[in-house]
Enzyme design. Structure first.
Site, PDB file in Angstrom:
ATOM      1  N   ALA A 202      -1.412   1.464   6.914  1.00  0.00           N
ATOM      2  CA  ALA A 202      -1.082   0.038   6.883  1.00  0.00           C
ATOM      3  C   ALA A 202      -0.489  -0.418   8.210  1.00  0.00           C
ATOM      4  O   ALA A 202      -0.745  -1.535   8.669  1.00  0.00           O
ATOM      5  CB  ALA A 202      -0.115  -0.250   5.742  1.00  0.00           C
TER       6      ALA A 202
ATOM      7  N   PRO B 247       0.803  -1.236   0.000  1.00  0.00           N
ATOM      8  CA  PRO B 247       0.000   0.000   0.000  1.00  0.00           C
ATOM      9  C   PRO B 247       0.830   1.277   0.000  1.00  0.00           C
ATOM     10  O   PRO B 247       0.610   2.171  -0.823  1.00  0.00           O
ATOM     11  CB  PRO B 247      -0.843  -0.124   1.281  1.00  0.00           C
ATOM     12  CG  PRO B 247      -0.879  -1.572   1.582  1.00  0.00           C
ATOM     13  CD  PRO B 247       0.427  -2.127   1.113  1.00  0.00           C
ATOM     14  N   CYS B 248       1.798   1.351   0.914  1.00  0.00           N
ATOM     15  CA  CYS B 248       2.588   2.584   1.043  1.00  0.00           C
ATOM     16  C   CYS B 248       3.603   2.744  -0.087  1.00  0.00           C
ATOM     17  O   CYS B 248       4.196   3.812  -0.242  1.00  0.00           O
ATOM     18  CB  CYS B 248       3.298   2.605   2.390  1.00  0.00           C
ATOM     19  SG  CYS B 248       2.167   2.519   3.791  1.00  0.00           S
TER      20      CYS B 248
END
Length: 446
Positions: free
Chosen positions: A294, A42-43
């Site tokens: 996250a 995600p990041c």
């Protein structure tokens, strides 16, 4: 199909919930159902565009699940039947469960109130690999890119797109970028770094219209100015993805997130929720806060997985600490807890400890970088409430120390005297370690 633990969603929260459940209850069958063939880190999504240049380099490997003996199903869950403890999936049909963990994540906010939001080449940042490949293609073809939203995703996207040699403008409705995580002096440092690399920043500015026939051509501002745009990135935040839960009668809070207790249980005792879809309560105020990270999802997932059948890991429900870190070009920025502005708004009587030094000793060593730190304490108890740091890469780990300090209610005196490992190439000097020194500065003011 039957399973003991069914996890819906396969990003950070879903993966760790499944792994934690399998490690804790080795005899139980654990199954993960997710929609995408592959899961993006995600990041790491902004870095697909400028640094990695390839979505395949930003993938969480499925081996994490399969090597642990967890079943993985690529499918879409259409509905939850709580009474009969089963779900209906598009391809797989009915899947029965004993315990269900929802990790359905979040969806990007689309500003439908802005005319032209649905024009071609106007994109959000989704966690979908095929969608991201298409966005990457359009950005590569573009010359002028406008990013709407000056939070972490907006800033990171702007930096990565600029690295491709594009003309980039960030538009933010608030008076500073990154205003939710940092006080003005740190936001100013971030903005200065972006401007030094040619990124145009327009704060205190609203977008009134996206202009174009079928494709976006310009972004119209409330000042009347029009900015050329081949591509527009909407980075205006995300919202909990809870449509499936809501349809099943699972309780939501006023922000649309799934209501959970300290063990991540919903109003159905056999259904848990973790990550962006689950509510977060502020560590200090117990107010519902939209902290969709996250790292937060990972923490919640471990709590849910371990406790899914029995309360084996007793958790003291102190709430969510907002802990953030990012890197803008060569400077890292990190924050945890309350900002000075937030602490004052909540009525805390505070004292500030500050310090600047180098991240290596002596500071003449190669690649040494200045570190600036700000710690926020309660004046009378001396307990730490928040921290902000800017500097080299070790900033990312220092903020993790300070996040734990906030969680444990550590005082300025304790931080001043906590024992550190130092080395010339790795850390600041032991006589000027940033956390100790900033804590001492605060103590001199209490």
């Amino acid at each position: 199909m039957e399973t003991d633990v069914l996890v819906i969603g396969g990003s950070a929260g879903g993966i760790l919930a499944a792994l934690s459940a399998k490690k804790t209850y080795k005899d139980k069958k654990v199954t993960v159902v997710r929609m995408g063939e592959r899961v993006m880190v995600p990041c790491g999504i902004p870095y697909i565009f400028g640094t990695l240049k390839d979505t395949s380099k930003n993938v969480i490997p499925d081996a994490m699940l399969t090597n642990a003996g967890i079943d993985l199903i690529i499918d879409e869950v259409l509905s939850i039947d709580r009474e009969n403890k089963k779900v209906n999936a598009k391809k797989s049909g009915e899947i029965s469960y004993k315990k269900l963990i929802l990790a359905t994540g979040s969806l990007p906010i689309v500003p439908t109130f802005i005319p032209g939001h649905d024009l071609e080449n106007v994109f959000t940042i989704k966690k979908d690999e095929e969608y991201l490949k298409f966005v990457q293609q359009k950005i590569n073809e573009a010359q002028d890119v406008v990013v709407i939203g000056g939070g972490f995703i907006g800033v990171e996207m702007a930096e990565q797109v600029q690295l491709l040699g594009k003309n980039v403008t960030i538009i933010e409705v608030a008076d500073k970028l990154l205003w939710q995580a940092f006080d003005h002096e740190y936001s100013d440092m971030a903005e200065a770094t972006l401007k030094e690399h040619g990124i145009t920043i327009k704060t205190n500015t609203k977008v009134t219209k996206l202009v174009g026939d079928t494709k976006v051509k310009e972004v119209e501002l409330d000042t009347g100015e029009k900015i050329k745009a081949d591509v527009v990135i909407l980075a205006m935040g995300v919202k909990p993805n809870t449509k499936l839960a809501e349809a099943a009668g699972i309780k939501l809070n006023e922000k649309g997130a799934i209501t959970v207790d300290e063990y991540m249980r919903t109003n159905d005792p056999d259904i848990f929720a973790v990550g962006d879809c689950a509510e977060k309560k502020c560590f200090f105020t117990r107010k519902n806060v939209p902290i969709l990270l996250a790292s937060t999802a990972a923490n919640e997932a471990k709590i849910a997985g371990v406790n899914v059948f029995q309360l084996r890991l007793v958790r003291e429900n102190k709430g969510t600490i907002s802990a953030f870190s990012t890197k803008i070009y060569n400077t890292a920025f990190a924050a945890a807890g309350l900002t000075e502005t937030q602490a004052k708004a909540e009525g805390f009587d505070i004292v500030i400890g500050e310090f600047s030094t180098m991240d290596k000793h002596p500071g003449t060593l190669p690649n040494a970088k200045s570190v600036k730190i700000k710690l926020i304490f309660s004046r009378y108890s001396g307990v730490i409430l928040g921290a902000q740091i800017a500097g080299g890469e070790n900033v990312g780990e220092m903020i993790n120390i300070l996040s734990l300090a906030i969680q444990k209610g550590t005082t300025a005196s304790e931080l001043n005297t906590f024992q550190v490992a130092t080395h010339p190439l790795l850390t600041s000097s032991p006589v000027s370690y940033p956390i100790n020194s900033a804590a001492l500065d605060a103590m001199s003011k209490i």
